[in-house]
Design an enzyme around this catalytic site. Sequence first.
Site, PDB file in Angstrom:
ATOM      1  N   SER A  64       0.835  -1.219   0.102  1.00  0.00           N
ATOM      2  CA  SER A  64       0.038  -0.127  -0.016  1.00  0.00           C
ATOM      3  C   SER A  64       1.137   1.238   0.043  1.00  0.00           C
ATOM      4  CB  SER A  64      -0.976  -0.067   1.258  1.00  0.00           C
ATOM      5  OG  SER A  64      -1.737  -0.936   0.913  1.00  0.00           O
ATOM      6  N   LYS A  67       0.110   3.297  -2.904  1.00  0.00           N
ATOM      7  CA  LYS A  67      -0.890   4.299  -3.083  1.00  0.00           C
ATOM      8  C   LYS A  67      -0.420   5.656  -3.254  1.00  0.00           C
ATOM      9  CE  LYS A  67      -3.876   0.760  -1.040  1.00  0.00           C
ATOM     10  NZ  LYS A  67      -4.497   0.152   0.259  1.00  0.00           N
ATOM     11  N   TYR A 191      -4.621  -2.303  -9.755  1.00  0.00           N
ATOM     12  CA  TYR A 191      -4.528  -2.151  -8.331  1.00  0.00           C
ATOM     13  C   TYR A 191      -3.301  -3.149  -7.946  1.00  0.00           C
ATOM     14  CZ  TYR A 191      -5.262  -2.560  -3.104  1.00  0.00           C
ATOM     15  OH  TYR A 191      -5.104  -2.836  -1.864  1.00  0.00           O
TER      16      TYR A 191
HETATM   17  N1  GLN Z   1      -2.352  -5.667  -1.475  1.00  0.00           N
HETATM   18  C1  GLN Z   1      -3.088  -5.663  -0.118  1.00  0.00           C
HETATM   19  C2  GLN Z   1      -4.225  -5.470  -0.414  1.00  0.00           C
HETATM   20  O1  GLN Z   1      -5.233  -5.061  -1.217  1.00  0.00           O
HETATM   21  C3  GLN Z   1      -2.489  -4.077   0.147  1.00  0.00           C
HETATM   22  C4  GLN Z   1      -3.019  -3.703   1.379  1.00  0.00           C
HETATM   23  C5  GLN Z   1      -2.068  -2.963   2.428  1.00  0.00           C
HETATM   24  O2  GLN Z   1      -0.638  -2.801   1.994  1.00  0.00           O
HETATM   25  N2  GLN Z   1      -2.304  -2.384   3.415  1.00  0.00           N
HETATM   26  O3  GLN Z   1      -5.069  -6.189   0.782  1.00  0.00           O
END
Ligand code: GLN
Length: 309
Positions: A64, A67, A191
């Site tokens: 994440s 992001k 994603y």
């Molecule tokens: N790929 C993970 C998910 O979609 C990313 C979540 C994270 O790093 N918090 O669940």
Amino acid sequence: MADLQAIVEEIHEKLTPRLGEGKVADYIPQLAHVDPKKFGMTIVTVDGDVHKVGDCDEPFSIQSVSKVFTLTLALGKHGETTWNRVGREPSGSAFNSIVQLEHEEGKPRNPFINAGAIAVSDLVLAGHTPREAIGEIVRFVRYLADDDSIAIDPEVAKSEQATGFRNFALANFMRSFGKLDHPVEHVLGVYFHHCALAMTCTQLAKAGLFLAASGRNPLTGHTVVSRQRARRINALMLTCGHYDGSGDFAYRVGLPGKSGVGGGIMAVAPGKASVAVWSPGLNHNGNSLLGSLALEMLATRTGWSVFGQ
Ligand code: GLN
């Protein structure tokens, strides 16, 4: 300026007896099999000095943390209209929560929870095939870090796809509210691939440096975003970057930061430095346990904080 190399070494030394604490993410084998005792930390100052320690040059799954990069891209493409699709408020719930989405009619609370990042992937897809959008994200991260060796781990991307039932649920839910422009499979393809970016702490700290230096990467001289946009992305990281642990992170560390379930955290000390830390064991909010602690120790030792001296 404090002796940053001595500080990162001291943090590493102090945390060494605790390595392995926390719970490593186990929803995909590639994360479950990571050595829980890994620990790396890199600080890159706005003057271009690099201070690093431990497993700082070993790639890990940034998950994440990516992001932040996709949000930056989406804002570059769509400007303020990005906020028609995703909010800017902390969620107070888990990163993969679905409950709020129903009340808010498919508009996710912020770009850092999964639903919000899925909405951002949809925006990055505009005018592209999924393959082109994924290529654009990789090129962007390479440009930010000035490092063409950065790549997506295809095995992680495949596993994310195979186990991402909840992300499919989130995306389908948003699509049912008419809040996604592209087919769910395409949006999630983007994603899952950006979550599967593999980077080292050093690469990650370099990639985040523009956020510490008013939108301009002092290592390359590239202006990435305006001053105002850098400040705003930092504001979002501070309020939403650690999910329902964001308040605690702000209290303890006092710096904007973004975590990932791979155990990485990228943090920004505006005007000072960008920092990346990696320790795979997570706390109950899904944020790196010792990574947060390392950043707390760094903030204490340097006095870096967005809340005062
Ligand atoms: N790929 C993970 C998910 O979609 C990313 C979540 C994270 O790093 N918090 O669940």
